[in-house]
Design a protein around this motif. Structure first.
Motif, PDB file in Angstrom:
ATOM      1  N   ALA A  34      41.119  28.231  53.686  1.00  0.00           N
ATOM      2  CA  ALA A  34      39.787  28.819  53.534  1.00  0.00           C
ATOM      3  C   ALA A  34      39.708  29.608  52.233  1.00  0.00           C
ATOM      4  N   THR A  35      38.578  29.514  51.615  1.00  0.00           N
ATOM      5  CA  THR A  35      38.374  30.268  50.375  1.00  0.00           C
ATOM      6  C   THR A  35      37.899  31.667  50.713  1.00  0.00           C
ATOM      7  N   PRO A  36      38.347  32.664  49.952  1.00  0.00           N
ATOM      8  CA  PRO A  36      37.895  34.029  50.234  1.00  0.00           C
ATOM      9  C   PRO A  36      36.402  34.163  49.931  1.00  0.00           C
ATOM     10  N   PRO A  37      35.732  35.061  50.655  1.00  0.00           N
ATOM     11  CA  PRO A  37      34.290  35.229  50.406  1.00  0.00           C
ATOM     12  C   PRO A  37      34.034  35.739  48.986  1.00  0.00           C
ATOM     13  N   ILE A  38      32.944  35.278  48.424  1.00  0.00           N
ATOM     14  CA  ILE A  38      32.589  35.660  47.056  1.00  0.00           C
ATOM     15  C   ILE A  38      31.851  36.985  47.096  1.00  0.00           C
ATOM     16  N   LYS A  39      32.349  37.907  46.300  1.00  0.00           N
ATOM     17  CA  LYS A  39      31.713  39.222  46.237  1.00  0.00           C
ATOM     18  C   LYS A  39      30.594  39.184  45.196  1.00  0.00           C
ATOM     19  N   PRO A  40      29.457  39.805  45.524  1.00  0.00           N
ATOM     20  CA  PRO A  40      28.398  39.860  44.511  1.00  0.00           C
ATOM     21  C   PRO A  40      28.811  40.802  43.384  1.00  0.00           C
ATOM     22  N   PRO A  41      28.279  40.593  42.188  1.00  0.00           N
ATOM     23  CA  PRO A  41      28.645  41.479  41.076  1.00  0.00           C
ATOM     24  C   PRO A  41      28.176  42.909  41.372  1.00  0.00           C
TER      25      PRO A  41
END
Length: 168
Positions: free
Chosen positions: A2-9
């Protein structure tokens, strides 16, 4: 996998360009009074007054704070009219309510009524959040001999600095 969740800038903080700026200062207060206790107070302002303050136009040199009932009011502070406000403009020298905590109010009112102190505004400025704040001080009036003493001490410090600079 699983890919880690993408954090918003991270959000950019909006910085008010006039934050921390001095609007007006009462330089005469230190000469005329013994300043004892400083407090920061908010001021109840109208929209056109805020716009005039953003232009950097105000005068608190002849102003003072008076106790009216159970609140403190800034009297005789001059905020000139804002030209673009038209008919919705404010009165330049109207009394303005100072916003303080209840404990601060009680302490100021007690000092004025029991000890005969005066509440003097020393600086009007923008705080970090872009709000207009007034620094007030509890003050005791100086007599003429106190003023002469203050002036003599200031002159001596200036002369002493000049001598040290020349000799050293």
């Amino acid at each position: 996998m699983a890919t880690p969740p993408i954090k918003p800038p991270p959000k950019k903080e909006t910085v008010n360009p006039s934050a921390g700026k001095l609007i007006a200062e009462n330089r005469r207060a230190r000469f005329d009074y013994f300043l004892e206790d400083n407090l920061e107070a908010g001021i109840s302002l109208t929209g056109s007054e805020v716009k005039a303050l953003r232009n950097g136009r105000a005068n608190i040199a002849e102003s003072y704070a008076a106790v009216e009932g159970n609140q403190v009011v800034l009297v005789n502070a001059d905020i000139p009219p804002y030209a673009q406000a038209g008919r919705f403009n404010h009165e330049p020298r109207r009394p303005r309510k100072l916003l303080l905590h209840r404990k601060q109010l009680d302490r100021l009112i007690g000092a004025v009524q029991r000890e005969g102190r005066t509440i003097i505004p020393t600086r009007l400025y923008w705080n970090d959040k872009g709000m207009a704040k007034l620094e007030i001080a509890l003050a005791k009036g100086k007599k003429n001999h106190d003023k002469r003493e203050t002036e003599a001490a200031r002159d001596w410090q200036r002369d002493k600095a000049r001598l040290m600079r020349d000799r050293g």
